[in-house]
Design a protein around this motif. Structure first.
Motif, PDB file in Angstrom:
ATOM      1  N   LYS A   1      13.928   3.652  39.449  1.00  0.00           N
ATOM      2  CA  LYS A   1      13.555   4.875  40.037  1.00  0.00           C
ATOM      3  C   LYS A   1      13.883   5.202  41.437  1.00  0.00           C
ATOM      4  O   LYS A   1      14.888   6.019  41.591  1.00  0.00           O
ATOM      5  CB  LYS A   1      11.930   5.344  39.913  1.00  0.00           C
ATOM      6  N   LYS A   2      13.888   4.077  42.354  1.00  0.00           N
ATOM      7  CA  LYS A   2      14.367   4.400  43.565  1.00  0.00           C
ATOM      8  C   LYS A   2      15.789   4.298  43.879  1.00  0.00           C
ATOM      9  O   LYS A   2      16.291   5.051  44.664  1.00  0.00           O
ATOM     10  CB  LYS A   2      13.773   2.874  44.376  1.00  0.00           C
ATOM     11  N   ASN A   3      16.498   3.591  42.825  1.00  0.00           N
ATOM     12  CA  ASN A   3      17.996   3.567  43.110  1.00  0.00           C
ATOM     13  C   ASN A   3      18.424   4.564  42.072  1.00  0.00           C
ATOM     14  O   ASN A   3      19.732   4.348  41.878  1.00  0.00           O
ATOM     15  CB  ASN A   3      18.382   2.163  42.600  1.00  0.00           C
ATOM     16  N   ASN A   4      17.859   5.277  41.179  1.00  0.00           N
ATOM     17  CA  ASN A   4      18.245   6.476  40.433  1.00  0.00           C
ATOM     18  C   ASN A   4      19.412   5.611  39.289  1.00  0.00           C
ATOM     19  O   ASN A   4      20.259   6.052  39.161  1.00  0.00           O
ATOM     20  CB  ASN A   4      19.102   7.530  41.030  1.00  0.00           C
ATOM     21  N   ARG A   5      18.928   4.440  38.589  1.00  0.00           N
ATOM     22  CA  ARG A   5      19.789   3.786  37.893  1.00  0.00           C
ATOM     23  C   ARG A   5      19.143   3.110  36.707  1.00  0.00           C
ATOM     24  O   ARG A   5      17.827   2.921  36.609  1.00  0.00           O
ATOM     25  CB  ARG A   5      20.194   2.380  38.615  1.00  0.00           C
ATOM     26  N   GLU A   6      19.897   3.671  35.480  1.00  0.00           N
ATOM     27  CA  GLU A   6      19.221   3.070  34.136  1.00  0.00           C
ATOM     28  C   GLU A   6      19.420   1.451  34.113  1.00  0.00           C
ATOM     29  O   GLU A   6      20.308   0.960  34.759  1.00  0.00           O
ATOM     30  CB  GLU A   6      19.881   3.697  33.033  1.00  0.00           C
ATOM     31  N   PHE A   7      18.603   0.747  33.091  1.00  0.00           N
ATOM     32  CA  PHE A   7      18.861  -0.593  33.143  1.00  0.00           C
ATOM     33  C   PHE A   7      18.631  -1.196  31.861  1.00  0.00           C
ATOM     34  O   PHE A   7      18.079  -0.300  30.910  1.00  0.00           O
ATOM     35  CB  PHE A   7      17.810  -1.290  34.054  1.00  0.00           C
ATOM     36  N   ILE A   8      18.989  -2.514  31.522  1.00  0.00           N
ATOM     37  CA  ILE A   8      18.590  -3.007  30.369  1.00  0.00           C
ATOM     38  C   ILE A   8      18.046  -4.554  30.742  1.00  0.00           C
ATOM     39  O   ILE A   8      18.446  -4.951  31.892  1.00  0.00           O
ATOM     40  CB  ILE A   8      19.702  -3.172  29.179  1.00  0.00           C
ATOM     41  N   ILE A   9      17.035  -4.963  30.099  1.00  0.00           N
ATOM     42  CA  ILE A   9      16.356  -6.242  30.210  1.00  0.00           C
ATOM     43  C   ILE A   9      16.955  -7.168  29.279  1.00  0.00           C
ATOM     44  O   ILE A   9      16.776  -6.939  28.121  1.00  0.00           O
ATOM     45  CB  ILE A   9      14.947  -6.048  30.461  1.00  0.00           C
ATOM     46  N   ILE A  10      17.569  -8.495  29.738  1.00  0.00           N
ATOM     47  CA  ILE A  10      17.730  -9.466  28.632  1.00  0.00           C
ATOM     48  C   ILE A  10      16.824 -10.414  29.130  1.00  0.00           C
ATOM     49  O   ILE A  10      16.851 -11.015  30.186  1.00  0.00           O
ATOM     50  CB  ILE A  10      19.233  -9.870  28.945  1.00  0.00           C
ATOM     51  N   SER A  11      15.918 -11.045  28.070  1.00  0.00           N
ATOM     52  CA  SER A  11      15.215 -12.208  28.173  1.00  0.00           C
ATOM     53  C   SER A  11      15.766 -13.273  27.701  1.00  0.00           C
ATOM     54  O   SER A  11      16.020 -13.440  26.477  1.00  0.00           O
ATOM     55  CB  SER A  11      13.735 -11.935  27.429  1.00  0.00           C
ATOM     56  N   ARG A  12      16.325 -14.057  28.714  1.00  0.00           N
ATOM     57  CA  ARG A  12      17.173 -15.257  28.269  1.00  0.00           C
ATOM     58  C   ARG A  12      16.291 -16.277  28.182  1.00  0.00           C
ATOM     59  O   ARG A  12      15.813 -17.041  28.882  1.00  0.00           O
ATOM     60  CB  ARG A  12      18.099 -15.608  29.518  1.00  0.00           C
ATOM     61  N   GLY A  13      16.219 -16.977  26.679  1.00  0.00           N
ATOM     62  CA  GLY A  13      15.526 -17.914  26.248  1.00  0.00           C
ATOM     63  C   GLY A  13      16.280 -19.044  25.934  1.00  0.00           C
ATOM     64  O   GLY A  13      17.559 -19.010  26.030  1.00  0.00           O
ATOM     65  N   ASP A  14      15.584 -20.253  25.438  1.00  0.00           N
ATOM     66  CA  ASP A  14      16.271 -21.401  24.973  1.00  0.00           C
ATOM     67  C   ASP A  14      17.273 -21.140  23.746  1.00  0.00           C
ATOM     68  O   ASP A  14      16.689 -20.695  22.742  1.00  0.00           O
ATOM     69  CB  ASP A  14      15.237 -22.595  24.874  1.00  0.00           C
ATOM     70  N   SER A  15      18.470 -21.577  23.519  1.00  0.00           N
ATOM     71  CA  SER A  15      19.147 -21.571  22.559  1.00  0.00           C
ATOM     72  C   SER A  15      18.518 -22.194  21.532  1.00  0.00           C
ATOM     73  O   SER A  15      19.042 -22.141  20.137  1.00  0.00           O
ATOM     74  CB  SER A  15      20.539 -21.829  22.953  1.00  0.00           C
ATOM     75  N   THR A  16      17.776 -23.096  21.495  1.00  0.00           N
ATOM     76  CA  THR A  16      17.061 -23.889  20.234  1.00  0.00           C
ATOM     77  C   THR A  16      15.838 -23.350  19.953  1.00  0.00           C
ATOM     78  O   THR A  16      14.925 -23.810  19.440  1.00  0.00           O
ATOM     79  CB  THR A  16      16.898 -25.530  20.587  1.00  0.00           C
ATOM     80  N   LEU A  17      15.397 -22.094  20.572  1.00  0.00           N
ATOM     81  CA  LEU A  17      14.347 -21.184  20.107  1.00  0.00           C
ATOM     82  C   LEU A  17      12.956 -21.498  20.694  1.00  0.00           C
ATOM     83  O   LEU A  17      12.077 -20.917  20.099  1.00  0.00           O
ATOM     84  CB  LEU A  17      14.169 -21.086  18.602  1.00  0.00           C
ATOM     85  N   ARG A  18      12.801 -22.287  21.798  1.00  0.00           N
ATOM     86  CA  ARG A  18      11.523 -22.721  22.343  1.00  0.00           C
ATOM     87  C   ARG A  18      11.296 -21.602  23.489  1.00  0.00           C
ATOM     88  O   ARG A  18      12.225 -21.216  24.105  1.00  0.00           O
ATOM     89  CB  ARG A  18      11.572 -24.079  22.960  1.00  0.00           C
TER      90      ARG A  18
END
Length: 478
Positions: free
Chosen positions: A106-123
Motif C-alpha cells: 500500500k505504501k509503495n502503491n504496488r501490486e505483488f505476488i507471493i511465492i512460498s519457496r519450499g523443498d523440491s522433495t516436498l518437505r
C-alpha cells in the motif's frame, strides 16, 4: 500404491523438444507486461539456487520489506528458515510477513505476488504456510485468492513432475518422491507421489485430487497457451493447480499463460521449488562462479566448511571430501549435549582448533558426529530441544571465529540458515550466483561479521558425489 521406477533417458526421449528461442522471446515479452513485485519466502536458504543479482533479507520487518519493494529488481527473497520452526512459530511468522507485505504494498502503491519457496522433495509446513498467507492477506486487503499453484520441479536437483507424479532422479533412474528417503522425514513425511493425492493427503482431504486442475506436459509442449490460460481462469475456492515440468521451457510456457490470467484479474498463491522464481524474476542464465569471482581479497587464511546435514547424499559427499589432502577435519561430538559441562568443553576445543588452523592457512572441515542422537520412542520433543542446542553450538563456532576465513561453506539447509543469520549476522545479502548447479553463493552485506565474504550454501540433498570435494579444492587452490 507403488509406482514403478522409470529410466530417466527413456522417459525424456519420449517428450518432444521445445522451441526454446521462441519460448524465450515470448516469456520476455510477457514479463514486460507484468508490473508486480515478486516476494519469495524461502523456508531455508537454498531457494536462491537458481538466481543471481537479487537481494535476500534475513528478517521480515516492515523496514526490510519496504526496502525490497523499493529495489529496482522485480523480485526479492525473505529467508524465513521456517522448515526449522514449529507449526505455531511458522504460523506467527507468516501472519507477520503477510501483514507487512500488505502494508508495504500500500505504501509503495504496488501490486505483488507471493511465492512460498519450499523443498523440491516436498518437505515443509504445507499447507499451513500458504493457508496462513491467504487468510492474512485476504483479511487485510481487497485481494481474494482463486487458487494455489504447486510446482516443485527443480531441474538442477533432478526433481521432475511427469503425468502428475513427482520424481527424484537417482543416477539414471526416476524414483517417485513418495518412495524416497525424503518422504520418511520424521517431521514432514508423506506417502503420495502423485501431486494431487499429495496435496489431498497434506490437507487431510480438504482439497481432493479429482477436483484439482492439472497442467499436462502434452499441453505445455504443444504450446496450448490459450487453453492453459482458460484452465487457470476457471480455478476458484483456492483449489490446487498441479504443474508438470521436466525443463525450464515447461515453466516458461506455463508462466506465459499464468501472467495473462493474472493480468485479467486472477489471484494465485504459489508453493514451488526454485525453478519458478528464476522464470518469474526474468533471471538470465549465468556461468558457474569461478574462484577469482569469489575471492574478494588476497588472504593467507584457510577456508571453513561446516557439515551439519545427515541425509544420504551429504554423507556420501562428506566421504569423498575426507579423501582430500587439502582439508583438516575436526569432529564435533554433539552427543555430549547430554552432559552440559562436557559439551561446553568440546565446543571450546572445536572453536580454538578451528581458529588456529584457519590462521595457519589450512582449510578446516568441522562435522557433527555422524550417528543421529536417538533418545528412543516418545521423546521427539526432547530430541528437538537438544537438536536446537546442537544447532546453536554449531552456529556459535562461526560467531566465535577470531580470524576471517577465505570462504565459508555450510552443508545443509537449516545449518546454512543459522550460520548466515546468527553466525555471520547477515541482514541483507546479494546472491552472487552458483558455484555448481543448484548450489548458491551469497556475498555478505556490509553489516555482517565478515563483509563481502563468499558464503556457499550447499543444500544437504543436492550435487554429485564429488561436488563438495571439488568445490573445496577449487577454492583452496592458490
Amino acid at each position: 500404491m507403488k509406482t514403478n521406477n522409470r529410466s530417466a533417458a527413456e522417459v525424456f526421449s519420449r517428450i518432444p523438444s521445445p522451441d526454446t528461442s521462441l519460448i524465450n522471446e515470448m516469456i520476455n515479452k510477457e514479463l514486460q507486461s507484468f508490473n508486480r513485485k515478486i516476494i519469495v519466502l524461502d523456508d531455508d536458504p537454498t531457494g536462491v539456487q537458481t538466481v543471481h543479482g537479487v537481494s535476500v533479507y534475513t528478517d521480515w520487518s516492515l523496514e526490510s520489506i519496504n526496502k525490497g519493494f523499493q529495489e529496482e529488481h522485480s523480485m526479492f527473497f525473505i529467508l524465513t528458515n521456517s522448515r526449522g520452526f514449529t507449526a505455531a512459530e511458522t504460523t506467527k511468522a507468516h501472519q507477520e510477513i503477510a501483514a507487512n507485505i500488505v502494508e508495504a504494498a500500500k505504501k509503495n502503491n504496488r501490486e505483488f505476488i507471493i511465492i512460498s519457496r519450499g523443498d523440491s522433495t516436498l518437505r515443509g509446513h504445507y499447507p499451513l504456510e500458504t493457508e496462513v498467507l491467504k487468510d492474512t492477506v485476504q483479511a487485510m486487503s481487497d485481494t481474494h485468492f482463486d487458487g494455489e499453484i504447486l510446482l516443485p520441479f527443480f531441474k538442477e536437483g533432478g526433481r521432475f513432475t511427469i503425468d502428475d507424479i513427482h520424481y527424484v532422479q537417482y543416477d539414471t533412474e526416476l524414483i517417485p518422491a513418495g518412495e524416497t528417503e525424503f518422504s520418511k522425514d520424521r517431521t514432514f513425511g508423506y506417502t503420495k507421489s502423485h501431486l494431487g493425492e499429495w496435496a489431498e493427503e497434506k490437507s487431510n482431504g480438504k482439497y481432493q485430487a479429482e477436483h484439482m486442475t492439472y497442467i499436462s506436459l502434452e499441453s505445455l509442449r504443444a504450446m496450448n497457451i490459450e487453453s492453459i490460460e482458460q484452465q487457470l481462469m476457471h480455478v476458484e475456492n483456492f483449489n490446487k493447480v498441479i504443474v508438470n515440468a521436466v525443463d525450464y521451457a515447461d515453466v516458461q510456457i506455463f508462466a506465459i499463460a499464468l501472467i495473462r490470467a493474472i493480468n485479467k484479474g486472477k489471484h494465485f498463491l504459489f508453493r514451488s521449488a526454485a525453478a519458478l522464481t528464476k522464470v518469474m524474476g526474468g533471471i538470465s542464465d549465468k556461468s558457474l562462479l569461478t574462484r577469482e569471482e569469489m575471492m574478494s581479497a588476497d588472504t593467507n587464511h584457510g577456508g571453513l566448511v561446516i557439515i551439519g546435514s545427515h541425509v544420504k547424499k551429504t554423507t556420501e559427499q562428506f566421504g569423498e571430501l575426507q579423501k582430500s589432502a587439502a582439508v583438516e577435519f575436526i569432529e564435533f561430538n554433539v552427543h555430549l549435549v547430554l552432559e552440559p559441562d562436557q559439551f561446553e568443553a568440546e565446543l571450546n576445543r572445536v572453536v580454538d582448533t578451528t581458529n588456529e588452523l584457519i590462521l595457519q592457512g589450512k582449510n578446516v572441515a568441522v562435522y557433527t558426529r555422524r550417528e543421529r542422537l536417538d533418545l528412543g520412542e516418545n521423546r521427539k520433543e526432547e530430541e528437538l530441544k537438544l537438536s536446537v542446542k546442537i544447532s546453536d553450538a554449531v552456529t556459535s563456532i562461526v560467531k566465535r571465529l577470531e580470524v576471517r576465513p577465505a570462504y565459508i561453506i555450510a552443508k545443509g539447509g537449516i545449518t546454512s540458515s543459522d550460520i548466515g543469520t546468527n553466525g555471520l549476522e547477515v541482514k541483507r545479502a546479494t546472491v552472487a550466483g552458483q558455484i555448481r548447479p543448484g548450489i548458491p553463493v551469497w556475498t555478505t552485506g556490509s553489516e555482517s561479521k565478515f563483509p563481502g565474504l563468499s558464503y556457499v550454501i550447499f543444500p544437504g540433498n543436492v550435487g554429485a558425489k564429488t561436488d563438495l570435494r571439488e568445490v573445496v579444492e577449487m577454492l583452496s587452490t592458490k
